[in-house]
Design a protein around this motif. Structure first.
Motif, PDB file in Angstrom:
ATOM      1  N   GLU A   1      36.006  47.650  45.725  1.00 19.19           N
ATOM      2  CA  GLU A   1      37.000  47.610  44.652  1.00 19.19           C
ATOM      3  C   GLU A   1      38.412  47.611  45.209  1.00 19.19           C
TER       4      GLU A   1
ATOM      5  N   LYS B   1      44.514  55.101  45.904  1.00 17.39           N
ATOM      6  CA  LYS B   1      43.567  54.781  44.841  1.00 17.39           C
ATOM      7  C   LYS B   1      42.112  55.081  45.171  1.00 17.39           C
TER       8      LYS B   1
ATOM      9  N   GLY C   1      40.319  58.339  43.587  1.00 25.84           N
ATOM     10  CA  GLY C   1      40.046  58.227  42.159  1.00 25.84           C
ATOM     11  C   GLY C   1      38.907  57.273  41.861  1.00 25.84           C
ATOM     12  N   ILE C   2      38.881  56.119  42.557  1.00 30.99           N
ATOM     13  CA  ILE C   2      37.802  55.146  42.353  1.00 30.99           C
ATOM     14  C   ILE C   2      36.463  55.737  42.770  1.00 30.99           C
TER      15      ILE C   2
ATOM     16  N   GLN D   1      35.581  58.927  42.789  1.00 32.91           N
ATOM     17  CA  GLN D   1      35.158  59.913  41.795  1.00 32.91           C
ATOM     18  C   GLN D   1      34.557  59.229  40.567  1.00 32.91           C
ATOM     19  N   GLN D   2      35.139  58.155  40.113  1.00 37.23           N
ATOM     20  CA  GLN D   2      34.597  57.432  38.959  1.00 37.23           C
ATOM     21  C   GLN D   2      33.203  56.894  39.245  1.00 37.23           C
ATOM     22  N   ASN D   3      33.015  56.334  40.429  1.00 37.22           N
ATOM     23  CA  ASN D   3      31.718  55.771  40.777  1.00 37.22           C
ATOM     24  C   ASN D   3      30.659  56.864  40.997  1.00 37.22           C
TER      25      ASN D   3
ATOM     26  N   SER E   1      33.015  51.327  46.241  1.00 35.29           N
ATOM     27  CA  SER E   1      34.392  51.813  46.110  1.00 35.29           C
ATOM     28  C   SER E   1      35.329  51.076  47.066  1.00 35.29           C
TER      29      SER E   1
ATOM     30  N   ALA F   1      30.471  59.597  39.383  1.00 35.96           N
ATOM     31  CA  ALA F   1      30.088  60.133  38.073  1.00 35.96           C
ATOM     32  C   ALA F   1      28.906  59.381  37.470  1.00 35.96           C
ATOM     33  N   ASN F   2      28.625  58.187  37.987  1.00 34.37           N
ATOM     34  CA  ASN F   2      27.553  57.361  37.423  1.00 34.37           C
ATOM     35  C   ASN F   2      26.239  57.475  38.178  1.00 34.37           C
TER      36      ASN F   2
END
Length: 545
Positions: free
Chosen positions: A496, A433, A436-437, A439-441, A493, A443-444
Motif C-alpha cells: 500500500e 503512514k 497506521g496502515i 494497524q488497519q490491516n 501494508s 484489525a482484519n
C-alpha cells in the motif's frame, strides 16, 4: 479511374510502410533484455540499440524530406524501403554488438522518412477535399503501430523464443513494398534549381546529432542533468551548429547559389514557428503513453507480463482519433481540430489523478486520452505546416516531425522525474503512514501467539528507531518473519505504501501531460491571427477555423 487506382495504391503502400517502420520503433523494447543477453552487454550499453535508432531517425528526417521534394517521392520511398529491409536483415544476422548498432542506424535511415514521404505525396497529388482523410489514415497507422509495437514484440518473442524474428519479419514485407512501389506508385516532386546543399546537409546532421545526444543524456534529475558537460556541452554545440547553418542557408537563399537543405523562408514565418511549437508539445503528449504499462503494474496491480497489453485501449482509440481528426479538418478546419485534440487529451490525462481507481475507469480514461492524441497525429498539423506551399512540402513536414521527435525525447526525462521523486520519498511515507496502515490491516486478521510475539518484536524495533523504519529494514524484517499470516499482512501494508508513492508520481506525470494538452490549445488560439497574415513568399489559403 486511373487516378483513383493510383491514389489507392499510394495510400495502401504508404500506410503499410508507415506501419512497418513505426512498429519496429517500439517492437524492440520487448526484446531488449533478450538482445542484451545475446550479445552479453549491460543494460546501459543495450539501451544504445534504441538511442542510436532515435538519433538516426532525427538526422534522416530533414534530409529525406528535402531529397524527396527535389528528386521525387517515389524514388525516395523505394530507397527508404530498401534501406529499411536491408537494415532489418543485417540486425537479425548481426554477429556482434557493434555490427548490430551499425545495422540499427541503417534501419533508422530507411524508416525515418516514410511517413514524411507519404504525407508530402498526398499533399502534392490528392485533391484538397480528400487530403485530410488520407492524412488521418496515415496518422492512424503511425499511432497504432507505435502503441502496439511492444505488445507484438512480446507475442512474437513468446511464440518463437528468438529476437531475430522481430526483424526478419520485416524483410518479406519490404520486398513486397519495393516491388509494388516500383510498379504502382506515380512520381511526384517539387524540383528546385541549383546544386544540392551538401555543406548544409553535413552541418545540419552534426547539429541534430549534437542536440539529440544532449537530450538523451538528460535523466530524471532534470536540473542536475543540465550542469553536466555531456548534456550542456552537446546542447550548446548543437545550438551553435544550427545557428551557423541558419546564417549559411540564409546567404545561399539570398544569393540563389544553391538549394538550401532547410526551408529558411518558412522558419522566418511566425505561423510556421507556432506550428513547430505545437508539434513539439504533441511529441510530449505522445511520450506520456510509454508509461501506461508501468502505471497499470504499479497502481492497478496488473502482472508485469500482462501490463503491456493494457496499451490496447489507447492504441485503438488513437486510431479512431486519427480518422476523426481527418474528418474534423475537412469539416471545421485544422485549427479547430488542434484545439479539440488538446482539449480531449487534457481531459483524458486529468482523469488519471482525479478519478481513476479501477480497471474499467482506466480503460475509459486512456481511451479518451488516446482519441485526443490520435486527432493530432495525422491531418491537422501536416496541413497547417504545408498550407500555401507550392514546393518544399517534404522539408516543411520533416522539420515538423523532427520537432515532434525532440518533444518525445525531452518529455520522458521530465515525466520520469515525478516518479523518481515520489519513490525517493518512500522513507517519509513509511515513517508517517506505515504504522497506521499496518494497524488497519491487523484489525482484519487473527494472529497466533507466535505471530503476536513476532509483531511485538517488530513494534519494539520500530519504536527504537525514533524517526521510523526504512524500507530496506522492513524488507529484512519481512523475510525473517515465520508466521505466514503476519508476513502477508506486512507485505500488503508495504504494498500500500508503494502504491501510494506510485500514485503520487504518476499524478504529477499525467497532470503535466494534461498541461501540455492545454498548452496545445493556447498555441492553436495564437495561430488563428497568424494564419490571417499572408506572408509575401507564401500563398496562404483561407481555411475555416
Amino acid at each position: 479511374m486511373a487516378k483513383r487506382s493510383s491514389q489507392f495504391w499510394a495510400l495502401f503502400l504508404f500506410s503499410i510502410g508507415v506501419f512497418m517502420a513505426q512498429l519496429d520503433n517500439g517492437i524492440i523494447s520487448a526484446a531488449l533484455t533478450t538482445i542484451n543477453r545475446s550479445f552479453d552487454v549491460s543494460a546501459n550499453w543495450g539501451a544504445w540499440g534504441i538511442t542510436i535508432y532515435t538519433l538516426g531517425l532525427a538526422i534522416s528526417l530533414p534530409i529525406v524530406g528535402k531529397l524527396s521534394d527535389r528528386y521525387g517521392r517515389k524514388k525516395l520511398f523505394i530507397v527508404e524501403i530498401a534501406l529499411f529491409g536491408i537494415g532489418s536483415l543485417l540486425v537479425a544476422l548481426s554477429p556482434s554488438f557493434g555490427f548490430y548498432l551499425f545495422a540499427r542506424v541503417v534501419q533508422a535511415l530507411g524508416g525515418g522518412g516514410i511517413f514524411i514521404i507519404g504525407s508530402s505525396h498526398i499533399l502534392s497529388t490528392v485533391e484538397p477535399d480528400k487530403q485530410a482523410k488520407y492524412l488521418g489514415l496515415l496518422g492512424a497507422m503511425n499511432g497504432i503501430a507505435a502503441v502496439l509495437g511492444p505488445n507484438i514484440g512480446s507475442l512474437l518473442l513468446d511464440l518463437t523464443g528468438k529476437w531475430h524474428v522481430l526483424f526478419l519479419i520485416n524483410v518479406p514485407i519490404a520486398i513486397v513494398l519495393f516491388i509494388l512501389g516500383l510498379r504502382k506508385l506515380e512520381e511526384s516532386s517539387d524540383p528546385s534549381p541549383g546544386r544540392l546543399d551538401l555543406i548544409g546537409t553535413i552541418i545540419l546532421s552534426l547539429g541534430i546529432l549534437s542536440l539529440m545526444l544532449g537530450l538523451t543524456n538528460i535523466d530524471v534529475d532534470f536540473a542536475e542533468s543540465l550542469t553536466r558537460p555531456n548534456v550542456w556541452g552537446y546542447l550548446l554545440g548543437g545550438v551553435i551548429l544550427i545557428t551557423i547553418l541558419l546564417f549559411f542557408e540564409g546567404k545561399m537563399e539570398r544569393n540563389q547559389s544553391g538549394d538550401p537543405i532547410l526551408p529558411v523562408r518558412l522558419i522566418k514565418q511566425p505561423r510556421y514557428l507556432m506550428v513547430l511549437l505545437i508539434g513539439t508539445l504533441s511529441g510530449g503528449l505522445l511520450a506520456a503513453m510509454i508509461y501506461i504499462p508501468s502505471f497499470t503494474e504499479q497502481v492497478l496491480g496488473i502482472a508485469a507480463e500482462n501490463s503491456g497489453y493494457w496499451m490496447t485501449p489507447l492504441a485503438l482509440a488513437a486510431g479512431i482519433g486519427a480518422g476523426l481528426g481527418g474528418m474534423l479538418v475537412s469539416k471545421r478546419g485544422p485549427v479547430f481540430t488542434v484545439i479539440m485534440s488538446g482539449l480531449i487529451a487534457a481531459i483524458g490525462f486529468m482523469l488519471f489523478p482525479l478519478w481513476l481507481e479501477t480497471r474499467w475507469q482506466f480503460i475509459i480514461a486512456s481511451a479518451i486520452a488516446g482519441v485526443g492524441i490520435g486527432v493530432i497525429l495525422g491531418a491537422p498539423l501536416n496541413i497547417l505546416a504545408t498550407e500555401g506551399l507550392k514546393k518544399d512540402k517534404g522539408s516543411a513536414l520533416a522539420s515538423l516531425s523532427l520537432l515532434r521527435q525532440i518533444g518525445m525525447t525531452l518529455a520522458p526525462a521530465i515525466y520520469a522525474g515525478f516518479i523518481a521523486r515520489a519513490f525517493n520519498n518512500m522513507g517519509t511515507l513509511f515513517a508517517e503512514k506505515f504504522p497506521g496502515i499496518l494497524q488497519q490491516n491487523l484489525a482484519n486478521v487473527t494472529l497466533s501467539a507466535e505471530a503476536q510475539a513476532e509483531l511485538a518484536q517488530i513494534g519494539q524495533h520500530m519504536s527504537s528507531g525514533g524517526s521510523g523504519v526504512s524500507e530496506s529494514e522492513l524488507s529484512g524484517m519481512l523475510q525473517a518473519i515465520q508466521d505466514p499470516t503476519l508476513k502477508q499482512v506486512l507485505a500488503d501494508s508495504v504494498g500500500e505504501i508503494t502504491k501510494t508513492a506510485a500514485q503520487t508520481g504518476f499524478s504529477g506525470l499525467y497532470w503535466t501531460a494534461a498541461i501540455l494538452g492545454m498548452a496545445i490549445i493556447v498555441g492553436a488560439l495564437v495561430l488563428i491571427p497568424l494564419r490571417k497574415k499572408s506572408p509575401q513568399d507564401l500563398e496562404v489559403t483561407e481555411e475555416t477555423v
